[in-house]
Scaffold this motif. Structure first.
Motif, PDB file in Angstrom:
ATOM      1  N   LEU A 194       0.820  -1.206   0.000  1.00 25.96           N
ATOM      2  CA  LEU A 194       0.000   0.000   0.000  1.00 25.96           C
ATOM      3  C   LEU A 194       0.857   1.261   0.000  1.00 25.96           C
ATOM      4  CD1 LEU A 194      -2.698  -1.051   2.642  1.00 25.96           C
ATOM      5  CD2 LEU A 194      -3.014  -0.889   0.164  1.00 25.96           C
ATOM      6  N   VAL A 195       1.933   1.237   0.766  1.00 22.60           N
ATOM      7  CA  VAL A 195       2.791   2.422   0.873  1.00 22.60           C
ATOM      8  C   VAL A 195       3.541   2.677  -0.434  1.00 22.60           C
ATOM      9  CG1 VAL A 195       4.848   3.370   1.989  1.00 22.60           C
ATOM     10  CG2 VAL A 195       3.056   2.319   3.369  1.00 22.60           C
ATOM     11  N   LEU A 196       4.179   1.645  -0.979  1.00 23.02           N
ATOM     12  CA  LEU A 196       4.966   1.855  -2.185  1.00 23.02           C
ATOM     13  C   LEU A 196       4.093   2.114  -3.412  1.00 23.02           C
ATOM     14  CD1 LEU A 196       8.034  -0.545  -1.938  1.00 23.02           C
ATOM     15  CD2 LEU A 196       7.803   1.855  -1.321  1.00 23.02           C
ATOM     16  N   ASP A 197       2.818   1.716  -3.360  1.00 22.13           N
ATOM     17  CA  ASP A 197       1.927   2.067  -4.465  1.00 22.13           C
ATOM     18  C   ASP A 197       1.730   3.578  -4.535  1.00 22.13           C
ATOM     19  OD1 ASP A 197       0.066   1.320  -6.611  1.00 22.13           O
ATOM     20  OD2 ASP A 197      -1.459   2.136  -5.267  1.00 22.13           O
ATOM     21  N   GLU A 198       1.971   4.262  -3.434  1.00 22.99           N
ATOM     22  CA  GLU A 198       1.903   5.726  -3.414  1.00 22.99           C
ATOM     23  C   GLU A 198       3.256   6.328  -3.045  1.00 22.99           C
ATOM     24  OE1 GLU A 198      -2.395   7.365  -3.042  1.00 22.99           O
ATOM     25  OE2 GLU A 198      -1.724   6.741  -1.041  1.00 22.99           O
ATOM     26  N   PHE A 199       4.307   5.660  -3.476  1.00 29.10           N
ATOM     27  CA  PHE A 199       5.666   6.153  -3.235  1.00 29.10           C
ATOM     28  C   PHE A 199       5.855   7.561  -3.803  1.00 29.10           C
ATOM     29  CE2 PHE A 199       9.957   6.695  -4.991  1.00 29.10           C
ATOM     30  CZ  PHE A 199      10.716   6.607  -3.823  1.00 29.10           C
ATOM     31  N   ALA A 200       5.265   7.815  -4.976  1.00 29.93           N
ATOM     32  CA  ALA A 200       5.407   9.136  -5.608  1.00 29.93           C
ATOM     33  C   ALA A 200       4.756  10.223  -4.769  1.00 29.93           C
ATOM     34  CB  ALA A 200       4.805   9.118  -7.011  1.00 29.93           C
ATOM     35  N   LEU A 201       3.684   9.898  -4.063  1.00 31.78           N
ATOM     36  CA  LEU A 201       3.041  10.873  -3.185  1.00 31.78           C
ATOM     37  C   LEU A 201       3.995  11.306  -2.078  1.00 31.78           C
ATOM     38  CD1 LEU A 201       0.520  12.378  -2.073  1.00 31.78           C
ATOM     39  CD2 LEU A 201      -0.043  10.271  -0.837  1.00 31.78           C
ATOM     40  N   ILE A 202       4.731  10.339  -1.528  1.00 32.65           N
ATOM     41  CA  ILE A 202       5.706  10.645  -0.487  1.00 32.65           C
ATOM     42  C   ILE A 202       6.886  11.415  -1.075  1.00 32.65           C
ATOM     43  CG2 ILE A 202       7.226   9.631   1.265  1.00 32.65           C
ATOM     44  CD1 ILE A 202       5.385   7.191   1.279  1.00 32.65           C
ATOM     45  N   LEU A 203       7.302  11.042  -2.274  1.00 35.19           N
ATOM     46  CA  LEU A 203       8.461  11.661  -2.894  1.00 35.19           C
ATOM     47  C   LEU A 203       8.202  13.114  -3.260  1.00 35.19           C
ATOM     48  CD1 LEU A 203      11.330  11.301  -4.074  1.00 35.19           C
ATOM     49  CD2 LEU A 203      10.258  10.554  -6.207  1.00 35.19           C
ATOM     50  N   TYR A 204       7.035  13.392  -3.860  1.00 36.61           N
ATOM     51  CA  TYR A 204       6.736  14.738  -4.345  1.00 36.61           C
ATOM     52  C   TYR A 204       5.839  15.540  -3.395  1.00 36.61           C
ATOM     53  CZ  TYR A 204       8.584  13.014  -8.771  1.00 36.61           C
ATOM     54  OH  TYR A 204       9.401  12.471  -9.754  1.00 36.61           O
ATOM     55  N   LEU A 205       5.347  14.879  -2.329  1.00 34.64           N
ATOM     56  CA  LEU A 205       4.441  15.534  -1.373  1.00 34.64           C
ATOM     57  C   LEU A 205       3.250  16.168  -2.086  1.00 34.64           C
ATOM     58  CD1 LEU A 205       7.020  17.204   1.060  1.00 34.64           C
ATOM     59  CD2 LEU A 205       5.800  15.030   1.327  1.00 34.64           C
ATOM     60  N   HIS A 206       2.746  15.438  -3.086  1.00 34.45           N
ATOM     61  CA  HIS A 206       1.611  15.916  -3.867  1.00 34.45           C
ATOM     62  C   HIS A 206       0.956  14.708  -4.531  1.00 34.45           C
ATOM     63  CE1 HIS A 206      -0.872  18.718  -6.065  1.00 34.45           C
ATOM     64  NE2 HIS A 206      -0.503  18.189  -7.212  1.00 34.45           N
ATOM     65  N   GLN A 211       4.352   7.446 -11.832  1.00 35.38           N
ATOM     66  CA  GLN A 211       4.872   6.142 -12.215  1.00 35.38           C
ATOM     67  C   GLN A 211       6.172   5.804 -11.496  1.00 35.38           C
ATOM     68  OE1 GLN A 211       4.874   5.851 -16.535  1.00 35.38           O
ATOM     69  NE2 GLN A 211       2.758   5.150 -16.461  1.00 35.38           N
ATOM     70  N   LYS A 212       6.696   6.748 -10.725  1.00 38.05           N
ATOM     71  CA  LYS A 212       7.822   6.432  -9.859  1.00 38.05           C
ATOM     72  C   LYS A 212       7.429   5.354  -8.841  1.00 38.05           C
ATOM     73  CE  LYS A 212      10.943   9.356 -11.382  1.00 38.05           C
ATOM     74  NZ  LYS A 212      12.217   8.903 -11.978  1.00 38.05           N
ATOM     75  N   SER A 213       6.147   5.326  -8.508  1.00 37.96           N
ATOM     76  CA  SER A 213       5.659   4.299  -7.586  1.00 37.96           C
ATOM     77  C   SER A 213       5.818   2.912  -8.192  1.00 37.96           C
ATOM     78  CB  SER A 213       4.184   4.553  -7.247  1.00 37.96           C
ATOM     79  OG  SER A 213       4.012   5.802  -6.619  1.00 37.96           O
TER      80      SER A 213
END
Length: 247
Positions: A95-107, A116-118
């Protein structure tokens, strides 16, 4: 086969890792399938909101990772409790890594190209775990004879040397090469001796006073992108969905 399974999976304590990997892959696949159905407006699924605020699935993912991680530590990596904790941790990690890009870009960039970084993070993590499980474990095996002990000692030396090659590949900006080089030393060696990618820590420091080498690295990067960029993009679209301009 049964002897190999026990000696290199069960006895060294790799079974929880195998369970965590399986749960991780299934969790990501199910989550990505559900989000694609929500995006298409199909099925009974919908976004979860609390007080008008959208709750991303990274939130329950973090909770599950904490529960599974601390539970695994408490279980000591052995027994059925460790297996349950590994599954819980794997689901949370998916679940977390599926939204890895959210954590990376804070958006919220889930359906954008940045999102797609996720997919890259999930594929890289899964590949690394598969290779760790597929390799023989030089440590944590009891009752080995002298020949096997020497063989495992040699394996440890090889792992340490390969670690240095993997580290160099990482510094050169070659994440995928480093991942596959973890248990395939030849791949790590190739990544370590070839030119660094532009913008990588190695290129920034080592090519600062070597303009010709920097130019060669940039030329090679452009050729690689022209040859493989579309293929890589199609694979990412197939796994994670085609990105759009909006989120």
């Amino acid at each position: 086969m049964e002897h190999w399974w026990y000696r290199n999976v069960v006895e060294p304590g790799k079974l929880p890792l195998l369970l965590a990997l399986a749960a991780f892959v299934v969790s990501f696949a199910v989550t990505r399938s559900v989000t694609r159905l929500i995006r298409a407006g199909r099925g009974p699924f919908h976004d979860v909101s609390v007080g008008g605020r959208h709750v991303h699935h990274v939130v329950p993912g973090v909770v599950l990772m904490c529960v599974g991680g601390f539970g695994g530590v408490a279980a000591g990596g052995r027994g059925w409790l460790a297996g349950v904790a590994a599954v819980v941790f794997g689901v949370g990690a998916g679940l977390v890594l599926d939204e890895f890009a959210l954590i990376l870009y804070l958006h919220d960039v889930y359906w954008t190209e940045q999102g797609q970084k996720s997919v890259e993070a999930v594929v890289t993590t899964a590949a690394l775990l598969v290779m760790v499980l597929a390799g023989l474990s030089p440590l944590g095996v009891n009752g080995v004879d002298q020949d096997e002990s020497q063989g495992r000692a040699g394996a440890i030396v090889t792992v340490l040397g390969n670690f240095l090659l993997v580290l160099v590949a990482l510094l050169k900006g070659k994440l995928r090469t480093a991942v596959f080089g973890v248990l395939v030393p030849l791949v790590a060696l190739v990544g370590a001796v070839r030119l660094a990618r532009p913008g990588s820590p190695w290129a920034t420091r080592a090519y600062r006073r070597r303009p010709r080498t920097a130019t060669r690295a940039e030329t090679r990067a452009r050729r690689h992108q022209a040859r493989w960029g579309r293929v890589q993009q199609r694979i990412r679209d197939l796994i994670g969905g085609t990105p759009t301009d909006g989120s």
